[in-house]
Design a protein around this motif. Structure first.
Motif, PDB file in Angstrom:
ATOM      1  N   UNK A   5      42.288  39.084  49.876  1.00  0.00           N
ATOM      2  CA  UNK A   5      40.959  38.876  49.314  1.00  0.00           C
ATOM      3  C   UNK A   5      41.105  38.033  48.059  1.00  0.00           C
ATOM      4  N   UNK A   6      40.070  37.308  47.744  1.00  0.00           N
ATOM      5  CA  UNK A   6      40.063  36.571  46.491  1.00  0.00           C
ATOM      6  C   UNK A   6      39.006  37.180  45.585  1.00  0.00           C
ATOM      7  N   UNK A   7      39.353  37.325  44.357  1.00  0.00           N
ATOM      8  CA  UNK A   7      38.374  37.810  43.380  1.00  0.00           C
ATOM      9  C   UNK A   7      38.826  37.420  41.985  1.00  0.00           C
ATOM     10  N   UNK A   8      37.936  37.645  41.043  1.00  0.00           N
ATOM     11  CA  UNK A   8      38.263  37.296  39.662  1.00  0.00           C
ATOM     12  C   UNK A   8      38.930  38.477  38.976  1.00  0.00           C
ATOM     13  N   UNK A   9      39.913  38.181  38.165  1.00  0.00           N
ATOM     14  CA  UNK A   9      40.577  39.209  37.386  1.00  0.00           C
ATOM     15  C   UNK A   9      39.544  39.880  36.487  1.00  0.00           C
ATOM     16  N   UNK A  15      41.350  33.586  38.896  1.00  0.00           N
ATOM     17  CA  UNK A  15      41.138  33.878  40.311  1.00  0.00           C
ATOM     18  C   UNK A  15      42.413  34.428  40.932  1.00  0.00           C
ATOM     19  N   UNK A  16      42.264  35.523  41.640  1.00  0.00           N
ATOM     20  CA  UNK A  16      43.395  36.217  42.231  1.00  0.00           C
ATOM     21  C   UNK A  16      43.300  36.132  43.741  1.00  0.00           C
ATOM     22  N   UNK A  27      48.124  40.250  37.833  1.00  0.00           N
ATOM     23  CA  UNK A  27      47.474  38.977  37.587  1.00  0.00           C
ATOM     24  C   UNK A  27      48.505  38.003  37.031  1.00  0.00           C
ATOM     25  N   UNK A  28      48.637  36.807  37.638  1.00  0.00           N
ATOM     26  CA  UNK A  28      49.617  35.840  37.130  1.00  0.00           C
ATOM     27  C   UNK A  28      49.241  35.271  35.770  1.00  0.00           C
ATOM     28  N   UNK A  32      47.612  41.759  34.108  1.00  0.00           N
ATOM     29  CA  UNK A  32      46.838  42.934  34.462  1.00  0.00           C
ATOM     30  C   UNK A  32      47.278  43.455  35.829  1.00  0.00           C
ATOM     31  N   UNK A  33      47.507  44.747  35.943  1.00  0.00           N
ATOM     32  CA  UNK A  33      48.013  45.278  37.204  1.00  0.00           C
ATOM     33  C   UNK A  33      46.939  46.016  37.986  1.00  0.00           C
ATOM     34  N   UNK A  34      46.955  45.774  39.284  1.00  0.00           N
ATOM     35  CA  UNK A  34      45.998  46.414  40.185  1.00  0.00           C
ATOM     36  C   UNK A  34      46.749  47.147  41.279  1.00  0.00           C
ATOM     37  N   UNK A  35      46.218  48.304  41.622  1.00  0.00           N
ATOM     38  CA  UNK A  35      46.730  49.044  42.763  1.00  0.00           C
ATOM     39  C   UNK A  35      45.987  48.558  43.997  1.00  0.00           C
ATOM     40  N   UNK A  36      46.717  48.074  45.002  1.00  0.00           N
ATOM     41  CA  UNK A  36      46.101  47.510  46.197  1.00  0.00           C
ATOM     42  C   UNK A  36      46.154  48.541  47.320  1.00  0.00           C
ATOM     43  N   UNK A  37      44.993  48.831  47.884  1.00  0.00           N
ATOM     44  CA  UNK A  37      44.941  49.771  48.991  1.00  0.00           C
ATOM     45  C   UNK A  37      44.239  49.111  50.158  1.00  0.00           C
ATOM     46  N   UNK A  38      44.921  49.040  51.294  1.00  0.00           N
ATOM     47  CA  UNK A  38      44.276  48.411  52.446  1.00  0.00           C
ATOM     48  C   UNK A  38      43.882  49.490  53.450  1.00  0.00           C
TER      49      UNK A  38
END
Ligand SMILES: [Zn+2]
Length: 95
Positions: A5-9, A15-16, A27-28, A32-38
């Motif tokens: 998915x693409x979204x804004x940090x 753009x991530x 986030x490069x 900022x770190x996000x937990x990704x759950x699919x």
């Protein structure tokens, strides 16, 4: 299945492109770190900053505790050294 998915940090607005290959995405731009759950519905992300800052707080508390016990040891060492010095001075003065 691999998707992204693409979204804004949420922090810096960069753009991530988040892929579900990763459990944790940072986030490069700002780190900022996000937990990704699919799931079948798609990919959801959750910010990790709260958990991270809690861990940092715990580590800081442990450091402060360590410092406090170090200070206690240093203080007793100083007292020891000073009392030794005082004894020496007395000895030299009287000889
Ligand atoms: Zn960012």
């Amino acid at each position: 299945m691999t998707g992204y998915i693409t979204l804004d940090c949420q922090k810096c607005g960069g753009s991530l492109e988040i892929s579900d290959e990763f459990e944790i995405y940072s986030c490069p731009y700002c780190g900022m770190q996000y937990l990704v759950q699919s799931s079948e519905k798609g990919i959801t992300i959750r910010k990790l900053d709260e958990r991270v800052s809690k861990v940092e707080n715990e580590q800081t508390e442990i450091k402060i505790n360590l410092l406090a016990s170090d200070l206690e040891q240093i203080r007793s060492k100083i007292n020891e050294v000073f009392s030794n010095l005082a004894l020496k001075d007395d000895y030299q003065n009287h000889s």
